[in-house]
Design an enzyme around this catalytic site. Structure first.
Site, PDB file in Angstrom:
ATOM      1  N   CYS A 381       0.834  -1.199   0.000  1.00 34.21           N
ATOM      2  CA  CYS A 381       0.000   0.000   0.000  1.00 34.21           C
ATOM      3  C   CYS A 381       0.878   1.263   0.000  1.00 34.21           C
ATOM      4  O   CYS A 381       1.433   1.631  -1.032  1.00 34.21           O
ATOM      5  CB  CYS A 381      -0.971  -0.046   1.175  1.00 34.21           C
ATOM      6  SG  CYS A 381      -2.347   1.122   1.014  1.00 34.21           S
ATOM      7  N   HIS A 506      -3.396  -5.400   0.402  1.00 31.25           N
ATOM      8  CA  HIS A 506      -2.835  -5.897   1.664  1.00 31.25           C
ATOM      9  C   HIS A 506      -2.812  -7.425   1.666  1.00 31.25           C
ATOM     10  O   HIS A 506      -3.732  -8.074   2.177  1.00 31.25           O
ATOM     11  CB  HIS A 506      -3.663  -5.381   2.844  1.00 31.25           C
ATOM     12  CG  HIS A 506      -3.489  -3.926   3.103  1.00 31.25           C
ATOM     13  ND1 HIS A 506      -2.558  -3.426   3.989  1.00 31.25           N
ATOM     14  CD2 HIS A 506      -4.095  -2.840   2.561  1.00 31.25           C
ATOM     15  CE1 HIS A 506      -2.615  -2.109   3.997  1.00 31.25           C
ATOM     16  NE2 HIS A 506      -3.548  -1.720   3.133  1.00 31.25           N
ATOM     17  N   GLU A 508      -1.170  -9.444   3.440  1.00 32.60           N
ATOM     18  CA  GLU A 508      -1.052 -10.048   4.773  1.00 32.60           C
ATOM     19  C   GLU A 508      -2.390 -10.493   5.328  1.00 32.60           C
ATOM     20  O   GLU A 508      -2.451 -11.401   6.171  1.00 32.60           O
ATOM     21  CB  GLU A 508      -0.387  -9.060   5.742  1.00 32.60           C
ATOM     22  CG  GLU A 508      -1.215  -7.851   6.147  1.00 32.60           C
ATOM     23  CD  GLU A 508      -1.129  -6.661   5.209  1.00 32.60           C
ATOM     24  OE1 GLU A 508      -1.481  -5.544   5.615  1.00 32.60           O
ATOM     25  OE2 GLU A 508      -0.685  -6.858   4.050  1.00 32.60           O
TER      26      GLU A 508
END
Length: 550
Positions: A381, A506, A508
């Site tokens: 990001c 994102h 993760e």
């Protein structure tokens, strides 16, 4: 009809109710049951999207674009179930719904009160999750600590819920602290006794106690807790501090927690299959030390702000048969002392998401350090934004290039506000949020990692790569290797570098302990190669399931 488990906490906050609820979810799922989880947060914010990470930790974004509590990340990682907006409810949402109904005239002629109107709205949200198709057990965590004023309506609601649904359909589990006083060398049960007393005063008798402690509890201590808290001795289960949170389901199973739940709720299921989980935990706890990866951010003093990133790195370490050493680097310190002071001996650099100017130049310096010294780099990001800015300034020669978020007067806004974001004044829930499809170009490392043509990843941002500068960036070697269906830049990769991948989304948030995210997996593989003295160019370990996260 679904069964319900309510998890409450006492004595102090941050005892690990979220991990406990997630562990229960995993244990029941491993027995073949279909589970869902829900978190109630008693604060008056509508969601955590506008809260400081220093106060709240990370914001976990779901596929449907909800900005939720970080505990939903634990739920998803442990149970591998994708959750949604309805799985996180705040007091702000509850009161907003009630006031909207009152203004609309739904309560015409009646006085709107906490009981029954607030409690009924809470129960409605519980049943919305529990009565969804394909749910055998709903696990509901009540945030905060027993005795907090703002939590009282939630505790009253679950008291009523059990009365209405019957004891055979509802289990109350209370997580509490049993401190060990080092000076006296004694375990103290009084805090737990008082916590349970406070719970019983509002009409809730816990069925099971999870006792958080730094030492093991003797049979004598457990018997004492059982006597004064009015529970069976076998229902006093220790929750001892463990090196890895992934050990908790195994610890709870050894303590008989899932057997107790199954018996109390009359569930029909087989024994748990914990084989794969045990194997994963063994690899987490016994893997040799591997590469050092620096996380350069502005909230590094609050590790919960990067909880999902830290866990994704752990998962990637498991996939690469190593234990990654994480170095937390404050980006402002890089500004003060230079990148060399903090990054000279690292094997990988990660710049995570963020908003605002503070620490941004330190992150740009970290990107330059990774680019020039050929250190594997993953930008997430804002980490993509600063990579584009650094490249535009120092390679493309665009003097003063910046993000319009950081400098509205920049002559070269290589990162600019998305057209759909212009003119928006309301901050909460107005970003580009949730899962969007990304089309991967065949020549990129991202495509090699995912082994797929398209993936769906979760987003949380307002600024994007300015399409007016794409041709310039690509001509100098920063390639677009992933785009959205709307044509927005999703992935930028640097040519002629061992491993330099930046993403607008994102990744993760989709990583799981038994299914590491492909980008994190390959990033750690490149860092491991760098640690061995290689150029970090290998794209993936030989032995792993590369199933795409999308």
């Amino acid at each position: 009809m679904a069964k319900y488990i309510f998890v409450t906490g006492g004595v102090v906050s941050s005892l690990g109710k979220g991990i406990a609820a997630a562990s229960i979810g995993y244990l029941l799922k491993s027995r073949g049951l279909r589970v869902t989880l829900q978190k109630f947060d008693p604060y008056l914010n509508v969601d955590p999207g506008t809260m400081s990470p220093f106060q709240h930790g990370e914001v976990f974004v779901t596929d449907d674009g909800a900005e939720t509590d970080l505990d939903l990340g634990h739920y998803e990682r442990f149970t591998d179930v994708s959750l949604a907006r309805k799985n996180n409810v705040t007091a702000g949402q509850i009161y907003d719904a009630i006031i909207t109904k009152e203004r609309r005239g739904d309560y015409l002629g009646r006085t709107v009160q906490v009981v029954p109107h607030v409690t009924d709205e809470i129960k409605l949200r519980i049943t919305e999750v529990g009565e969804a198709p394909g749910v055998d057990v709903a696990i509901v965590e009540i945030g905060g600590t027993v005795g907090d004023i703002e939590g009282l309506p939630f505790h009253e609601a679950i008291r009523q819920f059990r009365l209405e649904r019957g004891r055979e359909n509802v289990v109350f589990i209370h997580l509490t602290l049993v401190p060990y006083v080092q000076a006296a060398r004694e375990i103290k049960t009084k805090p737990t006794q008082h916590s349970v007393k406070a719970l019983r005063e509002i009409g809730i008798q816990p069925d099971i106690l999870l006792c958080r402690s730094e030492v093991h509890l003797s049979g004598e201590v457990r018997d004492k807790i059982a006597l004064f808290c009015n529970v069976a001795p076998e229902a006093v289960i220790e929750a001892v501090d463990v090196p890895s949170v992934y050990e908790e389901p195994l610890m709870f199973h050894q303590g008989g927690l899932d057997d107790l739940i199954v018996r109390n709720l009359g569930l029909t299921c087989g024994p748990p299959d914990l084989t794969a989980w045990r194997s994963m935990v063994e690899r987490v706890t016994t893997a040799p030390v591997g590469p050092t990866i620096a996380i350069c951010g502005k909230y590094t003093g609050t590790r919960d702000a990067y909880k999902s990133i830290a866990e994704a790195i752990t998962h990637a370490g498991v996939a690469n048969s190593c234990r990654v050493e994480v170095r937390w680097v404050d980006a402002e310190q890089i500004e003060a002392r230079g990148a060399e002071a903090y990054l000279k001996d690292v094997d990988g650099i990660l710049v995570p998401g963020a908003f605002g100017e503070r620490g941004s130049q330190g992150k740009i310096d970290a990107v330059r350090y990774a680019r020039e010294r050929r250190i594997p780099y993953l930008g997430i990001c804002f980490g993509l934004h600063v990579a584009a800015v650094e490249f535009a300034r120092n390679v493309c020669g665009l003097k003063g290039a910046n993000s319009s978020e950081l400098d509205a007067a920049t002559p070269h806004p290589v990162i600019d506000l998305m057209p759909g974001q212009r003119g928006k004044e309301q901050k909460g829930g107005t970003m580009r949020l949730g899962a969007y499809v990304c089309k991967l170009k065949p020549e990129g490392r991202a495509r090699a990692a995912y082994r797929a043509e398209t993936v769906a990843e979760r987003h949380r941002h307002r600024w994007e790569v300015n399409p007016s500068y794409v041709e310039t960036l690509e001509r100098h070697g920063l390639k677009v290797t992933g785009v959205s269906e709307a044509g927005l830049v999703e992935i930028l990769e640097l040519e002629d570098h061992p491993w330099f991948v930046t993403v607008q989304f994102h990744p993760e948030l989709r990583s799981r302990p038994e299914r590491p995210h492909p980008l994190f997996r390959d990033f750690v593989a490149a860092a491991r190669e760098h640690a061995r003295g290689g150029d970090g160019a290998r794209t993936r370990p030989e032995v792993l399931d590369p199933a795409p996260a999308g």
